[in-house]
Write a protein that holds these residues in place. Structure first.
Motif, short mmCIF file in Angstrom:
data_model
loop_
_atom_site.label_atom_id
_atom_site.label_comp_id
_atom_site.label_asym_id
_atom_site.label_seq_id
_atom_site.Cartn_x
_atom_site.Cartn_y
_atom_site.Cartn_z
N ILE A 1 0.85 -1.19 0.00
CA ILE A 1 0.00 0.00 0.00
C ILE A 1 0.89 1.23 0.00
O ILE A 1 1.72 1.41 0.90
N GLY A 2 0.74 2.08 -1.02
CA GLY A 2 1.43 3.36 -1.07
C GLY A 2 0.55 4.45 -0.50
O GLY A 2 -0.47 4.18 0.15
N GLU A 3 0.94 5.70 -0.72
CA GLU A 3 0.17 6.82 -0.18
C GLU A 3 -0.95 7.22 -1.12
O GLU A 3 -2.13 7.12 -0.80
N GLN A 4 -0.58 7.67 -2.29
CA GLN A 4 -1.54 8.14 -3.30
C GLN A 4 -0.77 8.21 -4.62
O GLN A 4 0.46 8.25 -4.62
N PRO A 5 -1.49 8.22 -5.75
CA PRO A 5 -0.78 8.36 -7.03
C PRO A 5 -0.02 9.68 -7.06
O PRO A 5 -0.48 10.69 -6.51
N GLY A 6 1.12 9.69 -7.72
CA GLY A 6 1.85 10.92 -7.96
C GLY A 6 1.47 11.48 -9.33
O GLY A 6 0.54 10.99 -9.98
N ASP A 7 2.21 12.48 -9.74
CA ASP A 7 1.94 13.15 -11.02
C ASP A 7 1.87 12.16 -12.19
O ASP A 7 0.93 12.16 -12.97
N GLN A 8 2.88 11.28 -12.26
CA GLN A 8 2.92 10.34 -13.41
C GLN A 8 1.85 9.27 -13.31
O GLN A 8 1.28 8.85 -14.33
N GLU A 9 1.58 8.82 -12.09
CA GLU A 9 0.55 7.80 -11.90
C GLU A 9 -0.83 8.36 -12.25
O GLU A 9 -1.67 7.67 -12.84
N ASP A 10 -1.05 9.63 -11.89
CA ASP A 10 -2.32 10.30 -12.19
C ASP A 10 -2.57 10.33 -13.69
O ASP A 10 -3.69 10.14 -14.16
N ARG B 1 -1.98 4.23 -13.47
CA ARG B 1 -1.42 3.01 -12.85
C ARG B 1 -0.55 3.40 -11.65
O ARG B 1 0.17 4.40 -11.71
N PRO B 2 -0.59 2.57 -10.59
CA PRO B 2 0.19 2.90 -9.39
C PRO B 2 1.69 2.67 -9.57
O PRO B 2 2.11 1.76 -10.30
N PHE B 3 2.47 3.48 -8.93
CA PHE B 3 3.92 3.30 -8.82
C PHE B 3 4.62 3.10 -10.17
O PHE B 3 5.40 2.16 -10.34
N VAL B 4 4.35 3.99 -11.10
CA VAL B 4 5.07 3.96 -12.39
C VAL B 4 6.08 5.11 -12.49
O VAL B 4 6.91 5.12 -13.40
N PRO C 1 8.95 7.98 -10.38
CA PRO C 1 10.24 7.82 -9.68
C PRO C 1 10.16 6.94 -8.43
O PRO C 1 11.05 6.10 -8.20
N ALA C 2 9.13 7.10 -7.62
CA ALA C 2 9.01 6.27 -6.41
C ALA C 2 8.80 4.81 -6.80
O ALA C 2 9.33 3.90 -6.15
N GLY C 3 8.05 4.59 -7.86
CA GLY C 3 7.80 3.23 -8.34
C GLY C 3 9.06 2.58 -8.87
O GLY C 3 9.31 1.38 -8.67
N THR D 1 -1.18 -1.16 -4.47
CA THR D 1 -2.25 -0.17 -4.47
C THR D 1 -1.86 1.04 -3.63
O THR D 1 -0.72 1.13 -3.18
N ASN D 2 -2.78 1.95 -3.46
CA ASN D 2 -2.53 3.15 -2.67
C ASN D 2 -3.66 3.36 -1.65
O ASN D 2 -4.80 2.96 -1.88
N ALA D 3 -3.31 4.03 -0.55
CA ALA D 3 -4.30 4.36 0.48
C ALA D 3 -5.37 5.28 -0.10
O ALA D 3 -6.56 5.13 0.17
N VAL E 1 9.17 2.53 5.44
CA VAL E 1 9.18 3.89 4.90
C VAL E 1 8.58 3.90 3.49
O VAL E 1 8.44 2.86 2.84
N HIS E 2 8.24 5.09 3.03
CA HIS E 2 7.79 5.26 1.65
C HIS E 2 9.03 5.48 0.77
O HIS E 2 9.95 6.19 1.17
N PRO E 3 9.05 4.88 -0.43
CA PRO E 3 10.23 5.09 -1.29
C PRO E 3 10.51 6.57 -1.59
O PRO E 3 11.68 6.94 -1.74
N1 URA Z 1 3.72 7.22 -4.48
C1 URA Z 1 2.74 6.44 -3.99
O1 URA Z 1 2.54 6.36 -2.79
N2 URA Z 1 2.01 5.76 -4.82
C2 URA Z 1 2.17 5.79 -6.14
O2 URA Z 1 1.43 5.11 -6.83
C3 URA Z 1 3.20 6.61 -6.64
C4 URA Z 1 3.95 7.32 -5.80
#
Ligand code: URA
Length: 204
Positions: A50-59, A63-66, A68-70, A90-92, A172-174
């Motif tokens: 479980i991540g936090e939320q989609p970032g700019d690229q994911e939005d 798709r989740p974590f595609v 830099p963090a992904g 997935t994300n929270a 931690v979060h990446p």
């Molecule tokens: N960070 C997150 O927590 N989730 C993503 O999908 C991308 C970046």
């Protein structure tokens, strides 16, 4: 424990829930985001991240974590010997929360109300996939997983029993690793993250 997920009709159930989430208005974040970014991965995965939320690229990609963090997560998983293909990711919170600074969209941390509203979807993903082990990446994910605010430093490194015999882990979060300014500290934190991923990978 309970039976593993992914059996029977779970593909159809998952697709129906995801389709419903595409039109989610449970909190205001849908208004500015491009789209709902739902979780993805095998529905019989033994492991869920479980991540936090989609970032700019994911939005933009849906798709989740595609971004830099992904990429960092993928590298760390590879180093830890964990197959991302065996994990549901997935994300929270499933909409990107941001503030506009000129042309840039700057990430904003979702608040407790947004996390709570979006747990509606996370709970259903957990019910469908029924992973043996769930890893919360960072404080927002930990809040969503546990239903309360916790401190990463005090909760990481040991299993937390969740409903239904599921093992919860917090790390931690990446994105945090990307932001550590000191190079030595960054390497140390990254190694600790990889070690934790290896530990959870060995348990599934
Ligand atoms: N960070 C997150 O927590 N989730 C993503 O999908 C991308 C970046």
């Amino acid at each position: 424990g309970r039976p593993a997920g992914g059996g029977g009709n779970s593909g159809a159930v998952w697709a129906a829930v995801r389709d419903e989430a595409m039109g989610c208005t449970r909190c205001p974040l849908y208004k500015d985001a491009t789209q709902t970014v739902f979780g993805e991965g095998p529905l019989d995965a033994p492991l869920m991240f479980i991540g936090e939320q989609p970032g700019d690229q994911e939005d933009l990609a849906g798709r989740p974590f595609v971004g830099p963090a992904g990429q960092l997560l993928d590298q760390a998983l590879a180093e830890a010997g964990v197959d991302r293909a065996r994990a549901y990711v997935t994300n929270a919170v499933k909409h990107f929360k941001f503030a506009r600074r000129g042309k840039r969209r700057i990430h904003q941390t979702p608040d407790a109300g947004e996390v709570q509203a979006c747990r509606w979807w996370l709970t259903q993903e957990l019910d469908i996939v029924r992973p043996r082990l769930v890893v919360a990446l960072g404080a927002t994910a930990a809040r969503a997983m546990l239903g309360k605010a916790v401190t990463i430093s005090r909760t990481r490194g040991s299993a937390i029993p969740l409903e239904g015999g599921v093992e919860g882990w917090v790390t931690v979060h990446p994105s945090y690793l990307l932001r550590v300014p000191d190079e030595a500290k960054k390497a140390e934190e990254r190694a600790r993250f990889v070690a934790e991923l290896r530990m959870v990978g060995e348990r599934v």
